[in-house]
Scaffold this motif. Structure first.
Motif, PDB file in Angstrom:
ATOM      1  N   ILE A  84      -5.443  -5.213   0.928  1.00  0.00           N
ATOM      2  CA  ILE A  84      -6.593  -5.956   1.211  1.00  0.00           C
ATOM      3  C   ILE A  84      -6.534  -7.404   0.805  1.00  0.00           C
ATOM      4  CG2 ILE A  84      -9.311  -6.380   0.976  1.00  0.00           C
ATOM      5  CD1 ILE A  84      -9.308  -3.079   0.205  1.00  0.00           C
ATOM      6  N   SER A  85      -6.796  -8.144   1.826  1.00  0.00           N
ATOM      7  CA  SER A  85      -6.659  -9.494   1.662  1.00  0.00           C
ATOM      8  C   SER A  85      -8.213  -9.964   1.000  1.00  0.00           C
ATOM      9  CB  SER A  85      -6.492 -10.305   2.862  1.00  0.00           C
ATOM     10  OG  SER A  85      -6.683 -11.784   2.789  1.00  0.00           O
ATOM     11  N   MET A  86      -8.574 -10.086  -0.386  1.00  0.00           N
ATOM     12  CA  MET A  86      -9.629 -10.048  -0.782  1.00  0.00           C
ATOM     13  C   MET A  86     -10.484 -11.515  -0.226  1.00  0.00           C
ATOM     14  SD  MET A  86      -9.619  -7.574  -2.589  1.00  0.00           S
ATOM     15  CE  MET A  86     -11.216  -7.688  -3.448  1.00  0.00           C
ATOM     16  N   HIS A  87     -11.682 -11.280  -0.162  1.00  0.00           N
ATOM     17  CA  HIS A  87     -12.512 -12.398   0.160  1.00  0.00           C
ATOM     18  C   HIS A  87     -13.631 -12.632  -0.747  1.00  0.00           C
ATOM     19  CE1 HIS A  87     -15.383 -14.734   2.797  1.00  0.00           C
ATOM     20  NE2 HIS A  87     -14.482 -14.788   3.480  1.00  0.00           N
ATOM     21  N   SER A  88     -14.314 -11.715  -1.368  1.00  0.00           N
ATOM     22  CA  SER A  88     -15.314 -12.197  -2.016  1.00  0.00           C
ATOM     23  C   SER A  88     -15.477 -11.163  -3.240  1.00  0.00           C
ATOM     24  CB  SER A  88     -17.024 -11.956  -1.458  1.00  0.00           C
ATOM     25  OG  SER A  88     -16.898 -12.762  -0.375  1.00  0.00           O
ATOM     26  N   VAL A  89     -15.453 -11.536  -4.528  1.00  0.00           N
ATOM     27  CA  VAL A  89     -15.530 -10.975  -5.665  1.00  0.00           C
ATOM     28  C   VAL A  89     -16.851 -11.263  -6.661  1.00  0.00           C
ATOM     29  CG1 VAL A  89     -14.346  -9.991  -7.664  1.00  0.00           C
ATOM     30  CG2 VAL A  89     -13.205 -10.426  -5.567  1.00  0.00           C
ATOM     31  N   GLY A  90     -17.788 -10.337  -6.679  1.00  0.00           N
ATOM     32  CA  GLY A  90     -18.873 -10.975  -7.704  1.00  0.00           C
ATOM     33  C   GLY A  90     -18.512 -10.728  -9.054  1.00  0.00           C
ATOM     34  N   ILE A  91     -19.137 -11.530  -9.811  1.00  0.00           N
ATOM     35  CA  ILE A  91     -18.958 -11.337 -11.436  1.00  0.00           C
ATOM     36  C   ILE A  91     -19.956 -10.733 -12.014  1.00  0.00           C
ATOM     37  CG2 ILE A  91     -18.584 -12.537 -13.483  1.00  0.00           C
ATOM     38  CD1 ILE A  91     -17.441 -14.946 -12.321  1.00  0.00           C
TER      39      ILE A  91
ATOM     40  N   PRO B  48     -15.381   0.790  -6.166  1.00  0.00           N
ATOM     41  CA  PRO B  48     -14.299   0.700  -7.280  1.00  0.00           C
ATOM     42  C   PRO B  48     -13.754   1.683  -7.956  1.00  0.00           C
ATOM     43  CG  PRO B  48     -16.389  -0.265  -8.004  1.00  0.00           C
ATOM     44  CD  PRO B  48     -16.678   0.136  -6.768  1.00  0.00           C
ATOM     45  N   GLY B  49     -14.492   2.709  -7.884  1.00  0.00           N
ATOM     46  CA  GLY B  49     -14.005   4.062  -8.736  1.00  0.00           C
ATOM     47  C   GLY B  49     -13.586   5.033  -7.931  1.00  0.00           C
ATOM     48  N   VAL B  50     -12.343   5.284  -8.194  1.00  0.00           N
ATOM     49  CA  VAL B  50     -11.503   6.249  -7.395  1.00  0.00           C
ATOM     50  C   VAL B  50     -11.298   7.515  -8.372  1.00  0.00           C
ATOM     51  CG1 VAL B  50      -9.256   7.080  -6.108  1.00  0.00           C
ATOM     52  CG2 VAL B  50     -10.247   4.569  -6.098  1.00  0.00           C
ATOM     53  N   PRO B  51     -12.002   8.478  -8.214  1.00  0.00           N
ATOM     54  CA  PRO B  51     -12.125  10.039  -9.062  1.00  0.00           C
ATOM     55  C   PRO B  51     -10.601  10.628  -8.724  1.00  0.00           C
ATOM     56  CG  PRO B  51     -13.328  10.198  -7.432  1.00  0.00           C
ATOM     57  CD  PRO B  51     -12.860   8.885  -7.096  1.00  0.00           C
ATOM     58  N   CYS B  52     -10.439  11.721  -9.528  1.00  0.00           N
ATOM     59  CA  CYS B  52      -9.034  12.577  -9.439  1.00  0.00           C
ATOM     60  C   CYS B  52      -9.156  13.522  -8.218  1.00  0.00           C
ATOM     61  CB  CYS B  52      -8.882  13.316 -10.910  1.00  0.00           C
ATOM     62  SG  CYS B  52      -9.953  14.776 -11.052  1.00  0.00           S
ATOM     63  N   ARG B  53     -10.427  13.910  -7.854  1.00  0.00           N
ATOM     64  CA  ARG B  53     -10.632  14.671  -6.715  1.00  0.00           C
ATOM     65  C   ARG B  53     -10.498  16.078  -6.849  1.00  0.00           C
ATOM     66  NH1 ARG B  53      -9.699  10.858  -1.956  1.00  0.00           N
ATOM     67  NH2 ARG B  53      -8.850   9.069  -2.907  1.00  0.00           N
ATOM     68  N   LYS B  54      -9.837  16.412  -8.180  1.00  0.00           N
ATOM     69  CA  LYS B  54      -9.519  17.880  -8.508  1.00  0.00           C
ATOM     70  C   LYS B  54     -10.357  18.480  -9.681  1.00  0.00           C
ATOM     71  CE  LYS B  54      -4.588  16.562  -7.855  1.00  0.00           C
ATOM     72  NZ  LYS B  54      -4.065  15.562  -8.532  1.00  0.00           N
ATOM     73  N   CYS B  55     -11.077  17.831 -10.344  1.00  0.00           N
ATOM     74  CA  CYS B  55     -11.727  18.319 -11.683  1.00  0.00           C
ATOM     75  C   CYS B  55     -13.014  18.828 -11.343  1.00  0.00           C
ATOM     76  CB  CYS B  55     -11.822  17.209 -12.799  1.00  0.00           C
ATOM     77  SG  CYS B  55     -13.311  16.133 -12.263  1.00  0.00           S
TER      78      CYS B  55
ATOM     79  N   PRO C 179       1.115  -1.323  -0.053  1.00  0.00           N
ATOM     80  CA  PRO C 179      -0.170   0.140  -0.008  1.00  0.00           C
ATOM     81  C   PRO C 179       0.811   1.390  -0.133  1.00  0.00           C
ATOM     82  CG  PRO C 179       0.016  -0.853   2.189  1.00  0.00           C
ATOM     83  CD  PRO C 179       0.740  -1.938   1.310  1.00  0.00           C
ATOM     84  N   GLY C 180       0.455   2.189  -0.824  1.00  0.00           N
ATOM     85  CA  GLY C 180       1.180   3.574  -0.905  1.00  0.00           C
ATOM     86  C   GLY C 180       0.575   4.434   0.292  1.00  0.00           C
ATOM     87  N   PRO C 181       0.931   5.660   0.197  1.00  0.00           N
ATOM     88  CA  PRO C 181       0.377   6.662   1.332  1.00  0.00           C
ATOM     89  C   PRO C 181      -1.131   6.536   0.984  1.00  0.00           C
ATOM     90  CG  PRO C 181       2.368   7.459   0.211  1.00  0.00           C
ATOM     91  CD  PRO C 181       2.088   6.189  -0.492  1.00  0.00           C
ATOM     92  N   GLY C 182      -2.025   6.686   1.926  1.00  0.00           N
ATOM     93  CA  GLY C 182      -3.441   6.796   1.620  1.00  0.00           C
ATOM     94  C   GLY C 182      -4.075   5.615   1.321  1.00  0.00           C
TER      95      GLY C 182
ATOM     96  N   HIS D 241      -5.102  -6.924  -3.045  1.00  0.00           N
ATOM     97  CA  HIS D 241      -5.223  -5.757  -3.926  1.00  0.00           C
ATOM     98  C   HIS D 241      -5.279  -4.597  -2.863  1.00  0.00           C
ATOM     99  CE1 HIS D 241      -7.361  -2.794  -6.328  1.00  0.00           C
ATOM    100  NE2 HIS D 241      -8.275  -2.624  -5.393  1.00  0.00           N
ATOM    101  N   THR D 242      -4.557  -3.578  -3.478  1.00  0.00           N
ATOM    102  CA  THR D 242      -4.473  -2.137  -2.916  1.00  0.00           C
ATOM    103  C   THR D 242      -5.370  -1.293  -3.429  1.00  0.00           C
ATOM    104  OG1 THR D 242      -2.488  -1.534  -4.042  1.00  0.00           O
ATOM    105  CG2 THR D 242      -1.845  -2.485  -2.100  1.00  0.00           C
ATOM    106  N   HIS D 243      -5.874  -0.524  -2.473  1.00  0.00           N
ATOM    107  CA  HIS D 243      -6.962   0.440  -2.904  1.00  0.00           C
ATOM    108  C   HIS D 243      -6.922   1.817  -1.817  1.00  0.00           C
ATOM    109  CE1 HIS D 243     -10.515   0.519  -5.466  1.00  0.00           C
ATOM    110  NE2 HIS D 243     -11.073   1.216  -4.588  1.00  0.00           N
ATOM    111  N   ALA D 244      -7.397   3.048  -2.569  1.00  0.00           N
ATOM    112  CA  ALA D 244      -7.525   4.395  -1.794  1.00  0.00           C
ATOM    113  C   ALA D 244      -8.381   3.827  -0.537  1.00  0.00           C
ATOM    114  CB  ALA D 244      -8.170   5.233  -2.745  1.00  0.00           C
ATOM    115  N   ALA D 245      -7.857   4.127   0.496  1.00  0.00           N
ATOM    116  CA  ALA D 245      -8.450   3.755   2.011  1.00  0.00           C
ATOM    117  C   ALA D 245      -9.797   4.548   2.086  1.00  0.00           C
ATOM    118  CB  ALA D 245      -7.559   4.224   3.002  1.00  0.00           C
TER     119      ALA D 245
END
Ligand code: NAD
Ligand code: 572
Ligand code: ZN
Length: 351
Positions: free
Chosen positions: A34-41, A93-100, A27-30, A130-134
């Motif tokens: 995650i140790s993945m458990h369930s993923v739906g198709i 799942p969607g991490v936006p740019c936060r700036k626009c 994981p990077g800063p922020g 998987h790593t994700h924005a916290a």
């Protein structure tokens, strides 16, 4: 580390889905690991697998699939204060740019510079880690299972669509299409106060039985190609014209039906993604001031959706018809493609 420390489901190109070991991401800063458990198709995962593209999103490089997911925080990056190791989370799942402009105005689902799991070129989360924005990971209430945590994603699509339609107390709502998204819209509409929620579906009566068992007040099977006659059938079934139609099939027939049945001033919410160009019955739309609103993914839905599931106001569990371990990903995808069930879940944890 074992040979499958980070077993991952990677789509190389159309029809070429492989399981391979990848480096465990740090994981990077922020971010959190995650140790993945369930993923739906999702239908889009199946579509990328089988067609290699959706619209102008083309799989050009190997890409991990999976965007409906939950797991356990296994490492915390610098600066993350609201999560700790061991927390169970659902992932947006969607991490936006936060700036626009749209991000700053709060409609972050419309950000053009979004990172979105399993949408080329962005990798998905169908892997052991998987790593994700916290701040796009949400703690699961104790009463909410991992499986339900993964289903918050499709539920969010339905919830956002109902918000877009302005669904409120006493509304009569018609939902077209009885797949996971239509069912999510039906559950959301009921939880938001709709007194009548009718579902339509093309030919597939099993899906309508399913919808009825999950709470649809009425169901109507489309058997004819005559939209005018079928519009009458829907109105006769409900005894009123609906305030809102949430279209979750993308079919032209369904759009014609929606505009035909709506009450004057009613709202059509377009969620389903069919042919890129569909036609609109112009006179009927103009003369009755029908409002047509697009609905794209979701924004600010995870907290509400988790609360609704935790309180029991929404029950998404019946949607899950199949489970497969990560090692059997191909079987899982074949089952999802066959249309045998509603939602197939892949269990990513090691037994
Ligand atoms: P699905 O394929 O499982 O379900 C679609 C259902 O529509 C099927 O049950 C099918 O029998 C039914 N159908 C087909 N023709 C019909 C018609 N004429 N009238 C009524 N029903 C008809 O798909 P899903 O996963 O539930 O997703 C539904 C749609 O929503 C897809 O087009 C998907 O791409 C789209 N989607 C959009 C967003 C968004 O942000 N707008 C997000 C997720 C999914
Ligand atoms: O759960 C997110 C999701 N979005 C879907 C389909 C399935 N799952 N959408 C339909 C296709 N669009 S898109 O913009 N695209 C390919 C990215 O045409 C996204 C929304
Ligand atoms: Zn999806």
């Amino acid at each position: 580390m074992s040979m499958d420390a980070n077993l991952s489901a990677v789509l190389y190109k159309k029809g070429d889905l492989r399981l391979e070991d990848r480096t465990v991401p740090e994981p990077g800063p922020g971010e959190v690991q995650i140790s993945m458990h369930s993923v739906g198709i999702c239908g889009s995962d199946v579509h990328y697998w089988h067609s290699g593209a959706i619209g102008h999103f083309v799989v050009k490089n190997p890409m991990l699939l999976g965007h409906e997911c939950s797991g356990t925080v296994s490492k915390v990056g610098k600066g993350v204060t609201h999560l700790r190791e061991g927390d169970r989370v659902a992932i947006e799942p969607g991490v936006p740019c936060r700036k626009c402009e749209v991000c700053r105005n709060g409609r972050y689902n419309l950000c053009q510079d979004v990172f979105f799991l399993a949408t080329p070129p962005d990798n998905g989360a169908l892997a052991r880690y998987h790593t994700h924005a916290a701040d796009f990971c949400y703690k699961l209430p104790n009463s909410v299972s991992f499986e339900e945590g993964a289903l918050i994603e499709p539920l969010s699509v339905g919830l956002h669509a109902c918000r877009r339609g302005g669904v409120t107390l006493g509304h009569v709502v018609v939902v077209c299409g009885a797949g996971p998204i239509g069912l999510s819209a039906m559950l959301s509409a009921k939880a938001m106060g709709a007194s009548v929620v009718c579902m339509t579906v093309n030919l597939d009566s099993k899906r309508l039985e399913f919808a009825k068992a999950m709470g649809a007040t009425h169901t109507v099977l489309i058997e004819s190609k005559d939209v005018v006659a079928f519009t009458e059938t829907v109105i006769n079934t409900l005894w009123v014209r609906p305030d809102v139609v949430v279209e979750c099939s993308g079919a032209q027939f369904s759009i014609d039906l929606a505009i035909g049945v709506l009450k004057p001033g009613g709202v059509l919410v377009m969620v389903g993604h069919g042919p890129d160009n569909v036609s609109i019955p112009a006179s009927s739309t103009i003369a009755r001031e029908i409002e047509i609103r697009g609905s794209f993914r979701y924004k600010n839905t995870w907290k509400a959706a988790l609360d609704m599931v935790a309180s029991g106001a929404i029950n998404v569990k019946p949607m899950v018809t199949h489970h497969f371990p990560l090692e059997k990903t191909l079987d899982a995808f074949n089952t999802a493609k066959s249309g045998a069930g509603i939602k197939v879940i892949i269990d990513c944890f090691r037994e």
